[in-house]
Design a protein around this motif. Structure first.
Motif, PDB file in Angstrom:
ATOM      1  N   ALA A  67     -14.328 -29.082   1.062  1.00  0.00           N
ATOM      2  CA  ALA A  67     -15.302 -28.310   0.294  1.00  0.00           C
ATOM      3  C   ALA A  67     -15.259 -26.840   0.686  1.00  0.00           C
ATOM      4  O   ALA A  67     -15.290 -25.947  -0.170  1.00  0.00           O
ATOM      5  CB  ALA A  67     -16.704 -28.882   0.508  1.00  0.00           C
ATOM      6  N   GLU A  68     -15.158 -26.581   1.992  1.00  0.00           N
ATOM      7  CA  GLU A  68     -15.111 -25.202   2.467  1.00  0.00           C
ATOM      8  C   GLU A  68     -13.840 -24.505   1.994  1.00  0.00           C
ATOM      9  O   GLU A  68     -13.858 -23.313   1.663  1.00  0.00           O
ATOM     10  CB  GLU A  68     -15.214 -25.173   3.984  1.00  0.00           C
ATOM     11  N   THR A  94     -24.954 -32.657  15.625  1.00  0.00           N
ATOM     12  CA  THR A  94     -23.984 -33.173  16.594  1.00  0.00           C
ATOM     13  C   THR A  94     -22.864 -33.947  15.904  1.00  0.00           C
ATOM     14  O   THR A  94     -21.749 -34.024  16.413  1.00  0.00           O
ATOM     15  CB  THR A  94     -24.669 -34.083  17.629  1.00  0.00           C
ATOM     16  N   ALA A  95     -23.152 -34.526  14.727  1.00  0.00           N
ATOM     17  CA  ALA A  95     -22.124 -35.287  14.011  1.00  0.00           C
ATOM     18  C   ALA A  95     -21.205 -34.391  13.194  1.00  0.00           C
ATOM     19  O   ALA A  95     -20.133 -34.836  12.755  1.00  0.00           O
ATOM     20  CB  ALA A  95     -22.788 -36.309  13.095  1.00  0.00           C
ATOM     21  N   GLU A  96     -21.620 -33.150  12.950  1.00  0.00           N
ATOM     22  CA  GLU A  96     -20.816 -32.179  12.198  1.00  0.00           C
ATOM     23  C   GLU A  96     -20.452 -32.681  10.805  1.00  0.00           C
ATOM     24  O   GLU A  96     -19.321 -32.532  10.342  1.00  0.00           O
ATOM     25  CB  GLU A  96     -19.554 -31.814  12.990  1.00  0.00           C
ATOM     26  N   ASN A  97     -21.444 -33.284  10.114  1.00  0.00           N
ATOM     27  CA  ASN A  97     -21.199 -33.775   8.755  1.00  0.00           C
ATOM     28  C   ASN A  97     -21.444 -32.716   7.687  1.00  0.00           C
ATOM     29  O   ASN A  97     -21.127 -32.945   6.520  1.00  0.00           O
ATOM     30  CB  ASN A  97     -22.103 -34.974   8.463  1.00  0.00           C
ATOM     31  N   PHE A  98     -22.008 -31.569   8.082  1.00  0.00           N
ATOM     32  CA  PHE A  98     -22.367 -30.559   7.093  1.00  0.00           C
ATOM     33  C   PHE A  98     -22.003 -29.173   7.608  1.00  0.00           C
ATOM     34  O   PHE A  98     -22.072 -28.893   8.802  1.00  0.00           O
ATOM     35  CB  PHE A  98     -23.863 -30.609   6.788  1.00  0.00           C
ATOM     36  N   SER A  99     -21.634 -28.304   6.663  1.00  0.00           N
ATOM     37  CA  SER A  99     -21.329 -26.927   7.042  1.00  0.00           C
ATOM     38  C   SER A  99     -22.595 -26.124   7.273  1.00  0.00           C
ATOM     39  O   SER A  99     -22.576 -25.125   7.991  1.00  0.00           O
ATOM     40  CB  SER A  99     -20.476 -26.271   5.945  1.00  0.00           C
TER      41      SER A  99
END
Length: 285
Positions: A67-68, A94-99
């Motif tokens: 997406a990015e 912490t899971a880094e699922n979203f920008s």
């Protein structure tokens, strides 16, 4: 508020105290030595958060990167900076699922806690009513009140999307308040094909813009407590050390057992005697 103690705190009906109590083994989870009692007290609400995340099917890291690369954002919106909202924000970060992760609330002091977690969260103060467009009288026709509520929800949604420069909307919305105005704004803030997870238990009957959700294929998912995955995952996350600062700041008040009555009063008021926000109270012995 959660209570953890090894003291003799379990009364019999006759008023005497016992040292042990029975509990189904399949519902018990052993805490690692690295987890403090306060951290253990956060496992239950964190389990609720992780169940909500699991139900929302968040994007993978690869999908976020894709997406990015296309100039888009994979953004999450959290309504409510209470214990559930802050723990949920910590879990997502912490899971880094979203920008981008935005925490929205009406209380600046609670938003300040979200910012101090040092997890790269963005915060948004939910705007109050527009003075130029006051709400209708309480005895106004229901249709008039509904029209105003939905118009205000669209205004709030637009403000929240502007926080991080979104055009299409948030890919995941986690509603942790149960307040109808927030649920309504969440639907309008959602991107096409996104998911709104209803975590907050508020009004049992609400007026929602279902047409707006259906038109853009926004899934509205309910959450009640947790499943068999949630507790082990919550314990593992607390034990990982990634949640140390979250634990430190979400547990805003720690009181001894003899101040138990005050602890419950604080949990009910939301602010302490000095006006500081009360997020989570832990009684320690």
């Amino acid at each position: 508020m959660k209570f953890r103690s090894s003291a003799k705190i379990f009364p019999h009906l006759d008023g005497t105290l016992m040292e042990l109590t029975n509990h189904p083994a399949e519902m018990c989870h052993k805490l690692p030595d690295s987890v403090s009692f306060a951290g253990g007290a956060l496992v239950e609400p964190l389990a609720v958060c992780l169940h909500a995340v699991r139900r929302s099917h968040p994007p993978s890291k690869e999908e976020v990167q894709l997406a990015e690369s296309l100039g888009d954002q994979s953004a999450a919106l959290i309504f409510g900076a209470g214990a559930i909202g802050l723990l949920l924000a910590g879990a997502l970060a912490t899971a880094e699922n979203f920008s981008n992760i935005v925490v929205a609330d009406i209380d600046p002091a609670r938003l300040a806690i979200a910012e101090s977690l040092n997890l790269g969260l963005k915060t948004a103060l939910i705007p109050k009513a527009d003075p130029a467009n006051p709400p209708p009288a309480k005895d106004a026709p229901h249709a008039e009140q509904t029209a105003y509520a939905l118009q205000n929800a669209q205004r709030v949604a637009a403000t929240l999307k502007e926080t991080i420069g979104l055009t299409s909307g948030f890919s995941r919305i986690y509603e942790c308040t149960g307040v109808p105005a927030c649920v309504q704004a969440g639907i309008y803030a959602a991107a096409p094909g996104s998911v709104l997870v209803q975590i907050g238990m508020g009004n049992p009957i609400q007026t929602l813009p279902v047409g707006a959700a259906a038109l853009r294929e926004v899934d509205v998912i309910g959450v009640f407590r947790y499943d068999g995955h949630a507790y082990p995952a919550a314990i593992a996350l607390v034990a990982s050390g990634k949640f140390n600062r979250v634990e430190e700041l979400v547990v805003t008040h720690r009181l001894p057992l003899e101040q138990g009555e005050r602890a419950f009063a604080l949990a009910g008021k939301g602010v302490d005697e000095a006006g500081r926000p009360v997020v989570k109270v832990v009684i320690e012995s």
